[in-house]
Structures are given as C-alpha cells and as structure tokens.
Design a protein around this motif. Structure first.
Motif, PDB file in Angstrom:
ATOM      1  N   GLY A  43       0.774  -1.237   0.000  1.00 58.29           N
ATOM      2  CA  GLY A  43       0.000   0.000   0.000  1.00 58.29           C
ATOM      3  C   GLY A  43       0.800   1.279   0.000  1.00 58.29           C
ATOM      4  O   GLY A  43       0.218   2.373   0.062  1.00 58.29           O
ATOM      5  N   GLU A  44       2.126   1.190  -0.105  1.00 59.59           N
ATOM      6  CA  GLU A  44       2.960   2.394  -0.092  1.00 59.59           C
ATOM      7  C   GLU A  44       3.872   2.426  -1.310  1.00 59.59           C
ATOM      8  O   GLU A  44       4.355   1.383  -1.764  1.00 59.59           O
ATOM      9  N   ARG A  45       4.100   3.629  -1.828  1.00 61.88           N
ATOM     10  CA  ARG A  45       5.003   3.802  -2.957  1.00 61.88           C
ATOM     11  C   ARG A  45       6.416   3.338  -2.581  1.00 61.88           C
ATOM     12  O   ARG A  45       6.874   3.543  -1.456  1.00 61.88           O
ATOM     13  N   ILE A  46       7.089   2.734  -3.546  1.00 62.29           N
ATOM     14  CA  ILE A  46       8.447   2.249  -3.312  1.00 62.29           C
ATOM     15  C   ILE A  46       9.413   3.432  -3.279  1.00 62.29           C
ATOM     16  O   ILE A  46       9.406   4.303  -4.157  1.00 62.29           O
ATOM     17  N   ASP A  47      10.254   3.443  -2.255  1.00 63.15           N
ATOM     18  CA  ASP A  47      11.262   4.485  -2.064  1.00 63.15           C
ATOM     19  C   ASP A  47      12.519   4.093  -2.842  1.00 63.15           C
ATOM     20  O   ASP A  47      13.277   3.217  -2.424  1.00 63.15           O
ATOM     21  N   VAL A  48      12.737   4.753  -3.988  1.00 59.66           N
ATOM     22  CA  VAL A  48      13.887   4.471  -4.853  1.00 59.66           C
ATOM     23  C   VAL A  48      14.806   5.678  -4.841  1.00 59.66           C
ATOM     24  O   VAL A  48      14.384   6.786  -5.188  1.00 59.66           O
ATOM     25  N   ARG A  49      16.054   5.455  -4.446  1.00 57.37           N
ATOM     26  CA  ARG A  49      17.024   6.545  -4.466  1.00 57.37           C
ATOM     27  C   ARG A  49      18.344   6.061  -5.054  1.00 57.37           C
ATOM     28  O   ARG A  49      18.677   4.885  -4.968  1.00 57.37           O
TER      29      ARG A  49
END
Length: 264
Positions: free
Chosen positions: A188-194
C-alpha cells in the motif's frame, strides 16, 4: 541454457533485457564446505536470498547457485575469493584462518567461467543494439540485532539504484526506471527508490560498462531486506511477490527509453 552446477543462463535471450541475481546462491563445493567454519545462519544473512525471485519476471535470467563466500562474482577477480577475515567484513570463514590457494584457484575457475558464459550471451544482445541488465541484490538494515531498531530510513532507501559507472548518455533510461519503480506500491505504499545512497554498483556493472560502452547499461539494484527477516532467514512471500511484480512493471518503460536513446 548453460549447463553448469554453479550458474545457469535461462529463459529467452532474444530480447534486450536480462535479470541477474548473482548473490542469491547458497551452495558450496565439497572442498570449500569442508574448509568453512562460518556458521550457516551468518552466511545466509550476508548473502542475498530470494533476489532470484524478485528478478524472476525478466525474460532472460542469470542464476547463480553457489555462495558469494565461495566466489564473489560482484568483486574484481583479485578480490573475488574471501581468503581471510579482512576480505569478509571481519568474519572467520575458514578453519585455518585463510583459504588454501589451490582451493581458491578452483573457485576462481568458476569466476572465469561465469564471465565467459555471460559475455557470450551479452555479445549477442549487443550485436542487436542497446540492452539493459538488472543486477539485483539486497542489503541488511538490522545489523544491531533482531530486537534492535532498524537503521535510519533517511540513509537506507527501500531500493538503492547504483549508477556509479553509468554514462550520462543513459540518463533518460535511468530516469524511466526510477519513475516507473517509484510509482509502484508494496503493502500500500510507494516504493522508495534513491540513487547511489549506499551502493554504486561493482564488478558486474563494471564488466557491462567496460565491455559494452556503446550498447550496455547495467542498473545495480539493492533491495532493503524488508521482504524477509534478516535474523531468522524467513521471507515474507507476499512482499517478495509484490516486489517481483513491481520490478517487472518497469520493463516496458525502460525498454521504450532504451530504444529512444539508442547507441552512443
């Protein structure tokens, strides 16, 4: 398929996208198993378990079945066998403190065979035009213990995208990947891509970019081990499946950007 007990190249290599999971393996040859004193739980914790499942949506896949503690395919050849604790984060790996050079030489034969087999396949892709490799890894974020607080989110993205040796020519493809994966949701949460927060990519990325400077792009992907318990080794199967679907969803936009950019 390349018939080899240490690695396999499987799937359809007629396209321009390949997924690898070169630290997912856990196997050992008999002589390395006999010499090893590192306990299996610690070894498993330092490997990248289940990354083969995360990368499984790729049409062409490179599977590695043997452990990085036998030969680390993501290090330069001269560093690929952990001969002493200094090579392995201070861990005592071998019964005699160091690994016999004859045993190490046979492990390096695997390294040479792997990169020769990979080059044979990637040469075919490069002859057709630009291609991309998803170099899938994972990393630990609870090193202080099973009951300790995880490491800060600010310094530990859900997905670290390593682009340390990526030429600026490929920036539109990198951006397409980041936008696409970052728009996917897990639990349910956007993937944190850095990008390049913890890792920038190593030997596999270097190999691709040096051998195929005009046609090859390697995206070094490190998934934080939110999808498993680092200390018990148990995966969250639903989380793994969501990551696999999310990564697979990036294929189309990445390949479209790759075609648009073309060769350098």
């Amino acid at each position: 398929m390349t018939e080899n007990p240490t690695h396999e190249l499987v799937g359809d290599f007629s396209g321009q996208l390949v997924g690898t999971s070169i630290h997912a393996g856990h196997g050992l040859r008999e002589e390395t198993a006999a010499a090893m004193v590192l306990d299996e739980d610690t070894r498993f914790r330092e490997e990248d378990p289940f990354t083969d499942r995360i990368a499984a949506g790729a049409p062409a896949r490179v599977l590695v079945h043997h452990s990085r503690f036998e030969v680390d395919l993501n290090r330069p050849r001269e560093e690929a066998v952990y001969r002493s604790p200094e090579d392995a984060w201070g861990l005592d790996v071998w019964a005699d403190g160091t690994l016999d050079e004859d045993v190490a030489a046979r492990s390096l034969e695997q390294y040479d065979r792997f990169y020769a087999d990979l080059a044979e396949r990637l040469d075919e892709l490069a002859a057709r035009g630009p291609f991309v490799v998803y170099d899938v890894h994972s990393y630990n974020h609870r090193r202080n213990g099973a009951d300790a607080e995880p490491e800060p989110v600010e310094e530990n993205p859900q997905v670290n995208l390593g682009t340390g040796t990526v030429d600026a020519h490929w920036r539109p493809v990198v951006d397409a990947f980041t936008r696409s994966l970052g728009s996917q949701e897990v639990d349910g949460e956007r993937i944190d891509v850095r990008e390049n927060v913890k890792f920038e990519g190593r030997a596999l990325a270097w190999f691709v970019h040096e051998r195929y400077p005009s046609t090859g792009l390697c995206l070094a992907l490190e998934f934080k081990k939110l999808y498993m318990d680092e200390w018990t080794g148990r995966p969250d199967d639903a989380h793994v499946e969501q990551l696999q679907r999310a990564l697979t969803a990036t294929h189309e936009p990445v390949l479209a950007a790759l075609r648009e950019v073309g060769t350098r």
